[in-house]
Design an enzyme around this catalytic site. Structure first.
Site, PDB file in Angstrom:
ATOM      1  N   CYS A  90       0.826  -1.202   0.000  1.00 31.79           N
ATOM      2  CA  CYS A  90       0.000   0.000   0.000  1.00 31.79           C
ATOM      3  C   CYS A  90       0.864   1.257   0.000  1.00 31.79           C
ATOM      4  O   CYS A  90       2.010   1.240   0.430  1.00 31.79           O
ATOM      5  CB  CYS A  90      -0.944   0.078   1.194  1.00 31.79           C
ATOM      6  SG  CYS A  90      -1.947  -1.390   1.400  1.00 31.79           S
ATOM      7  N   ARG A 136       2.852   0.552  -5.498  1.00 28.62           N
ATOM      8  CA  ARG A 136       2.837  -0.151  -4.212  1.00 28.62           C
ATOM      9  C   ARG A 136       1.561  -0.982  -4.036  1.00 28.62           C
ATOM     10  O   ARG A 136       1.424  -1.703  -3.045  1.00 28.62           O
ATOM     11  CB  ARG A 136       2.940   0.850  -3.070  1.00 28.62           C
ATOM     12  CG  ARG A 136       4.189   1.701  -3.133  1.00 28.62           C
ATOM     13  CD  ARG A 136       4.215   2.669  -1.998  1.00 28.62           C
ATOM     14  NE  ARG A 136       4.375   2.004  -0.726  1.00 28.62           N
ATOM     15  CZ  ARG A 136       5.537   1.644  -0.203  1.00 28.62           C
ATOM     16  NH1 ARG A 136       6.646   1.913  -0.855  1.00 28.62           N
ATOM     17  NH2 ARG A 136       5.602   1.036   0.953  1.00 28.62           N
ATOM     18  N   TRP A 165      -2.864  -2.514  -1.687  1.00 31.26           N
ATOM     19  CA  TRP A 165      -2.567  -3.878  -2.119  1.00 31.26           C
ATOM     20  C   TRP A 165      -3.186  -4.770  -1.049  1.00 31.26           C
ATOM     21  O   TRP A 165      -2.746  -4.774   0.101  1.00 31.26           O
ATOM     22  CB  TRP A 165      -1.071  -4.096  -2.213  1.00 31.26           C
ATOM     23  CG  TRP A 165      -0.696  -5.404  -2.821  1.00 31.26           C
ATOM     24  CD1 TRP A 165      -0.701  -5.724  -4.144  1.00 31.26           C
ATOM     25  CD2 TRP A 165      -0.243  -6.578  -2.145  1.00 31.26           C
ATOM     26  NE1 TRP A 165      -0.274  -7.017  -4.328  1.00 31.26           N
ATOM     27  CE2 TRP A 165       0.007  -7.565  -3.114  1.00 31.26           C
ATOM     28  CE3 TRP A 165      -0.031  -6.894  -0.801  1.00 31.26           C
ATOM     29  CZ2 TRP A 165       0.458  -8.840  -2.794  1.00 31.26           C
ATOM     30  CZ3 TRP A 165       0.415  -8.164  -0.477  1.00 31.26           C
ATOM     31  CH2 TRP A 165       0.656  -9.119  -1.481  1.00 31.26           C
ATOM     32  N   ASN A 172      -0.557   1.562   5.963  1.00 30.89           N
ATOM     33  CA  ASN A 172       0.249   0.613   5.183  1.00 30.89           C
ATOM     34  C   ASN A 172       0.929  -0.313   6.178  1.00 30.89           C
ATOM     35  O   ASN A 172       1.666   0.153   7.050  1.00 30.89           O
ATOM     36  CB  ASN A 172       1.297   1.374   4.360  1.00 30.89           C
ATOM     37  CG  ASN A 172       2.346   0.446   3.774  1.00 30.89           C
ATOM     38  OD1 ASN A 172       2.054  -0.701   3.441  1.00 30.89           O
ATOM     39  ND2 ASN A 172       3.566   0.931   3.641  1.00 30.89           N
ATOM     40  N   GLY A 173       0.682  -1.617   6.045  1.00 32.50           N
ATOM     41  CA  GLY A 173       1.304  -2.572   6.960  1.00 32.50           C
ATOM     42  C   GLY A 173       0.315  -3.641   7.356  1.00 32.50           C
ATOM     43  O   GLY A 173      -0.725  -3.814   6.703  1.00 32.50           O
ATOM     44  N   GLU A 181      15.925 -15.480 -13.921  1.00 31.34           N
ATOM     45  CA  GLU A 181      15.438 -14.105 -13.988  1.00 31.34           C
ATOM     46  C   GLU A 181      14.617 -13.880 -15.270  1.00 31.34           C
ATOM     47  O   GLU A 181      13.561 -13.249 -15.232  1.00 31.34           O
ATOM     48  CB  GLU A 181      16.631 -13.142 -13.910  1.00 31.34           C
ATOM     49  CG  GLU A 181      16.302 -11.678 -14.069  1.00 31.34           C
ATOM     50  CD  GLU A 181      15.304 -11.134 -13.048  1.00 31.34           C
ATOM     51  OE1 GLU A 181      14.983 -11.850 -12.078  1.00 31.34           O
ATOM     52  OE2 GLU A 181      14.823 -10.008 -13.248  1.00 31.34           O
ATOM     53  N   LYS A 238      10.657 -12.756 -15.278  1.00 31.08           N
ATOM     54  CA  LYS A 238      10.206 -11.538 -15.958  1.00 31.08           C
ATOM     55  C   LYS A 238       9.034 -11.850 -16.882  1.00 31.08           C
ATOM     56  O   LYS A 238       8.038 -11.161 -16.902  1.00 31.08           O
ATOM     57  CB  LYS A 238      11.385 -10.977 -16.758  1.00 31.08           C
ATOM     58  CG  LYS A 238      11.735  -9.577 -16.715  1.00 31.08           C
ATOM     59  CD  LYS A 238      12.159  -8.871 -15.477  1.00 31.08           C
ATOM     60  CE  LYS A 238      11.687  -9.314 -14.137  1.00 31.08           C
ATOM     61  NZ  LYS A 238      12.413  -8.788 -13.008  1.00 31.08           N
ATOM     62  N   GLU A 249       5.789 -12.823 -14.855  1.00 26.16           N
ATOM     63  CA  GLU A 249       5.103 -11.814 -14.053  1.00 26.16           C
ATOM     64  C   GLU A 249       4.388 -10.765 -14.879  1.00 26.16           C
ATOM     65  O   GLU A 249       3.375 -10.241 -14.436  1.00 26.16           O
ATOM     66  CB  GLU A 249       6.046 -11.171 -13.028  1.00 26.16           C
ATOM     67  CG  GLU A 249       7.126 -10.278 -13.578  1.00 26.16           C
ATOM     68  CD  GLU A 249       7.929  -9.596 -12.454  1.00 26.16           C
ATOM     69  OE1 GLU A 249       9.134  -9.443 -12.627  1.00 26.16           O
ATOM     70  OE2 GLU A 249       7.353  -9.220 -11.423  1.00 26.16           O
ATOM     71  N   HIS A 307      16.220 -35.220 -16.949  1.00 28.22           N
ATOM     72  CA  HIS A 307      15.875 -36.051 -15.796  1.00 28.22           C
ATOM     73  C   HIS A 307      14.394 -35.916 -15.454  1.00 28.22           C
ATOM     74  O   HIS A 307      14.016 -35.873 -14.283  1.00 28.22           O
ATOM     75  CB  HIS A 307      16.763 -35.686 -14.599  1.00 28.22           C
ATOM     76  CG  HIS A 307      18.208 -35.941 -14.880  1.00 28.22           C
ATOM     77  ND1 HIS A 307      18.745 -37.214 -14.869  1.00 28.22           N
ATOM     78  CD2 HIS A 307      19.214 -35.112 -15.241  1.00 28.22           C
ATOM     79  CE1 HIS A 307      20.028 -37.143 -15.194  1.00 28.22           C
ATOM     80  NE2 HIS A 307      20.336 -35.879 -15.433  1.00 28.22           N
ATOM     81  N   LYS A 345       4.974  -3.435  -6.032  1.00 31.79           N
ATOM     82  CA  LYS A 345       6.413  -3.200  -6.148  1.00 31.79           C
ATOM     83  C   LYS A 345       7.149  -3.504  -4.858  1.00 31.79           C
ATOM     84  O   LYS A 345       8.215  -4.093  -4.862  1.00 31.79           O
ATOM     85  CB  LYS A 345       6.622  -1.742  -6.541  1.00 31.79           C
ATOM     86  CG  LYS A 345       8.078  -1.343  -6.731  1.00 31.79           C
ATOM     87  CD  LYS A 345       8.612  -1.895  -8.022  1.00 31.79           C
ATOM     88  CE  LYS A 345      10.067  -1.595  -8.246  1.00 31.79           C
ATOM     89  NZ  LYS A 345      10.645  -2.531  -9.215  1.00 31.79           N
TER      90      LYS A 345
HETATM   91  C1  F6R Z   1      10.372  -9.010  -9.849  1.00 37.96           C
HETATM   92  C2  F6R Z   1      10.535  -8.195  -8.662  1.00 37.96           C
HETATM   93  C3  F6R Z   1      10.504  -8.855  -7.335  1.00 37.96           C
HETATM   94  C4  F6R Z   1      11.467  -8.152  -6.355  1.00 37.96           C
HETATM   95  C5  F6R Z   1      11.286  -8.728  -4.950  1.00 37.96           C
HETATM   96  C6  F6R Z   1      12.267  -8.119  -3.963  1.00 37.96           C
HETATM   97  O1  F6R Z   1      10.488  -8.267 -11.014  1.00 37.96           O
HETATM   98  O2  F6R Z   1      10.654  -6.997  -8.742  1.00 37.96           O
HETATM   99  O3  F6R Z   1      10.796 -10.207  -7.435  1.00 37.96           O
HETATM  100  O4  F6R Z   1      12.772  -8.339  -6.807  1.00 37.96           O
HETATM  101  O5  F6R Z   1       9.985  -8.472  -4.514  1.00 37.96           O
HETATM  102  O6  F6R Z   1      12.105  -6.741  -3.853  1.00 37.96           O
HETATM  103  P1  F6R Z   1      13.234  -5.842  -3.244  1.00 37.96           P
HETATM  104  O7  F6R Z   1      14.418  -5.901  -4.142  1.00 37.96           O
HETATM  105  O8  F6R Z   1      12.637  -4.468  -3.177  1.00 37.96           O
HETATM  106  O9  F6R Z   1      13.556  -6.387  -1.887  1.00 37.96           O
END
Ligand code: F6R
Length: 606
Positions: free
Chosen positions: A2, A27, A75, A99-100, A479, A483, A486, A502, A601
């Protein structure tokens, strides 16, 4: 998760709040709402959905006008996304945004119900609003102090009391919150971009400090009411950096910012051609004393840590474990007194990562944070910090933060290897020089957007896809796969290429494209074998390799070449086509690139 904002000043608060919330939508975007003082009453507008939906509702029900208000973008954690669960929550006497997570909200609810309160939402936040109402005695500060004693969990709160229309209160614990300082106006926000349009000056609130904002002054006291003198900090991010700057999406902009981000992160840490971490607490003696490294992070940051493991072990010959923070924190990890715990986080606020850091500190282990957001909780609590200088990352899918996290992993590996005598000074100079050449090479890779788009066309209707690679390429394939999943919602899996046979190779058919990463010379022939295996099962293969790799054009159906580079640094370049493929696949499938479903995020809840 949030995002929260608050404003007090002479401007029309609804536009300032909406403006700020737009910068915080990364967020969470399950719902949005504002509460604004209008002619002595608190008027609330809130709605499920994006900020645009809330703005539409504002137009329907009448935009509140006033000089002081709070806003929220959600969120969802407790309770589904709905109008009723949207913030602000309030009573006759007050209104709050949160937020929390309030961990003891069920106990609080029981207590408040026994005292005659009824609840309309499923949120934990509503219990805080009602608890404040319960303790309200005409003095907002005393009321907040009394409520804080009862609340367990994490919170950043913005609070309006109906009897005090010229004041905005705020408090935080374990969730970020800043107080923006303007001329005749003041702000609260979960993150800096929300206030940048109005001011660069801000205070960072420490745990349980309570802020009282009026338009001309800000007073901050500790939880027990003692005045606190705060240092004014100045944000160096410019507004442009927090906006899209002409790109269609933040993600595309951030992909293109990678050369600069890597340059900004690496250059200040090179002295006389050698790596220099510039961290006072990490002297050569301290660095040389570490016997084992634990890298702990989540998601993309954890993937950067996997690249780090490979490089650190190869060059510095030091054992490295990489852990997912949510696993590390609950598995009673074995930590030796000469170990180093490296915490990687873009936001510096990820709840599991922060908890892992605290656990390591409890064991008395040296903690090094690699963080992008200055002054974030992780940065403040770690023993040592290396900031990545990527600037604000707004798109939910992390791109430039990953690149700079890897860049720091390389610097750390070169430095440790040198200190431990595993490489010579000349070798350290050589690797450092090659790392410094990466930004220019990245500019070259970024010119291949059309090839990535064409390949995205090929996979846009696929249901499943595989990424395969060996060694560093395997770390990178994790990675690439994340990407794609998501933001395009195409299911994909990353597999160590040698492991595929395997069991999992049974899933390879002509409908399942394979992205084969083969940037590592020593493993190239093995990868040729693996590519042939999947092609024999009908898969269409995209090969990502270095320019000049043998037979590359005959091996695969599609080819993407990165400039020739030291093998060890190849992930720094090869990640770009993977990010672009994900970006274009998402675009072609009509997805919301910057705000993928179900995600946020900054994951500040467990
Ligand atoms: C994927 C992504 C997430 C963050 C993860 C950690 O694209 O952004 O997997 O990498 O939530 O976030 P941070 O780096 O802010 O701790």
């Amino acid at each position: 998760m949030c995002g929260i904002v608050g404003y007090i000043g002479n401007k029309d608060s609804s536009s300032v709040l909406v403006d700020g919330l737009r910068k915080l939508e990364y967020r969470g975007y399950d719902s949005a709402g504002v509460a604004i003082f209008e002619n002595g009453t608190i008027k609330t507008v809130k709605s499920k959905g994006r900020l645009d939906d809330m703005e539409q509702k504002m137009e329907q029900v009448g935009r509140p006008h006033g000089h002081c208000g709070i806003g929220h973008t959600r969120w969802a954690t407790h309770g589904e996304p709905s109008d009723i669960n949207s913030h602000p929550h309030g009573t006759e006497k007050l209104s709050i945004v949160h937020n929390g997570i309030i961990e003891n909200y069920l106990q609080l609810k029981e207590f408040l119900t026994a005292n005659g309160y009824t609840f309309v939402s499923q949120t934990d936040t509503e219990t805080v609003a009602k608890l404040l109402d319960y303790y309200y005695n005409g003095d907002p500060l005393e009321t907040i102090q009394a409520a804080l004693k009862e609340i367990k969990g994490s919170y950043a709160l913005g609070i309006l009391f109906k009897d005090f229309p010229d004041r905005l209160y705020a408090v935080r614990k374990d969730s970020p919150l800043i107080v923006g300082l303007g001329q005749g106006e003041n702000f609260i926000a979960s993150d800096i971009p929300a206030i940048l349009k109005y001011t660069r000056n801000y205070y960072l609130l420490e745990e349980n400090e309570i802020a009282c904002l009026q338009k001309d002054k800000v007073e901050i006291v500790s939880q027990d009411g003692k005045p606190v003198q705060k240092q004014v900090l100045t944000a160096t991010w410019d507004i442009e950096a927090a906006e899209k700057g002409g790109y269609d999406h933040f993600m595309l902009k951030e992909i293109h910012e990678q050369p600069k981000a890597v340059r900004d992160t690496v250059s200040p840490r090179v002295e006389d051609g050698l790596p220099d971490l510039k961290v006072e607490s990490l002297t050569d003696e301290v660095l040389g004393s570490f016997e084992k490294i634990h890298i702990v992070a989540c998601g993309t940051a954890m993937h950067a840590g996997m690249v780090g493991k490979y490089v650190l072990e190869k060059l510095a010959r030091i054992p490295v474990d990489v852990d997912i923070a949510s696993e590390f924190r609950y598995r009673n990890p074995i930590l030796g007194k000469n170990d180093l715990v490296v915490i990687i986080s873009q936001s510096g606020e990820t709840a599991d990562t922060l908890a892992a850091l605290r656990l390591a500190k409890k064991h008395g282990i040296h903690t090094l944070a690699i963080v992008n957001v200055v002054g974030s909780s992780i940065a403040r609590e770690a023993d040592s910090v290396i900031y990545t200088w990527a600037g604000p990352e707004i798109a939910v899918a992390s791109t430039k933060a990953y690149s700079v996290q890897m860049a720091v992993m390389y610097l750390l590996a070169f430095k440790l290897a040198l200190v431990k005598g595993e490489i010579t000074e000349n070798e350290a100079r050589f690797y450092t020089q090659k790392l410094m050449e990466i930004p220019t090479q990245l500019e070259n890779v970024l010119c291949h957007a059309d090839d990535c788009k064409q390949f995205a066309e090929q996979i846009k209707s696929s249901d499943d896809l595989f990424y395969i690679g060996r060694g560093l390429d395997y770390s990178l394939s994790l990675e690439g796969s994340l990407k794609l999943k998501e933001i395009s919602y195409i299911h994909s899996e990353a597999y160590a290429a040698g492991e595929l046979k395997h069991g999992t190779i049974s899933l390879i058919t002509e409908d399942v494209p394979v992205i084969a990463l083969a940037t590592q010379g020593a493993l190239y022939e093995k990868m040729i074998g693996n590519i042939k295996e999947v092609k024999a099962r009908g898969a269409k293969v995209l090969l990502v390799c270095q320019e000049g790799a043998e037979l590359a054009d005959q091996l695969a159906d599609y080819l993407l070449e990165i400039p020739a580079v030291e093998d060890i640094l190849a992930p720094m370049l090869a990640v770009v086509p993977l990010q672009m493929i994900a970006y274009y696949a998402s675009l072609l499938r009509g997805c919301d690139v910057d705000k993928p479903r179900n995600l946020a995020k900054s994951v500040t809840v467990e």
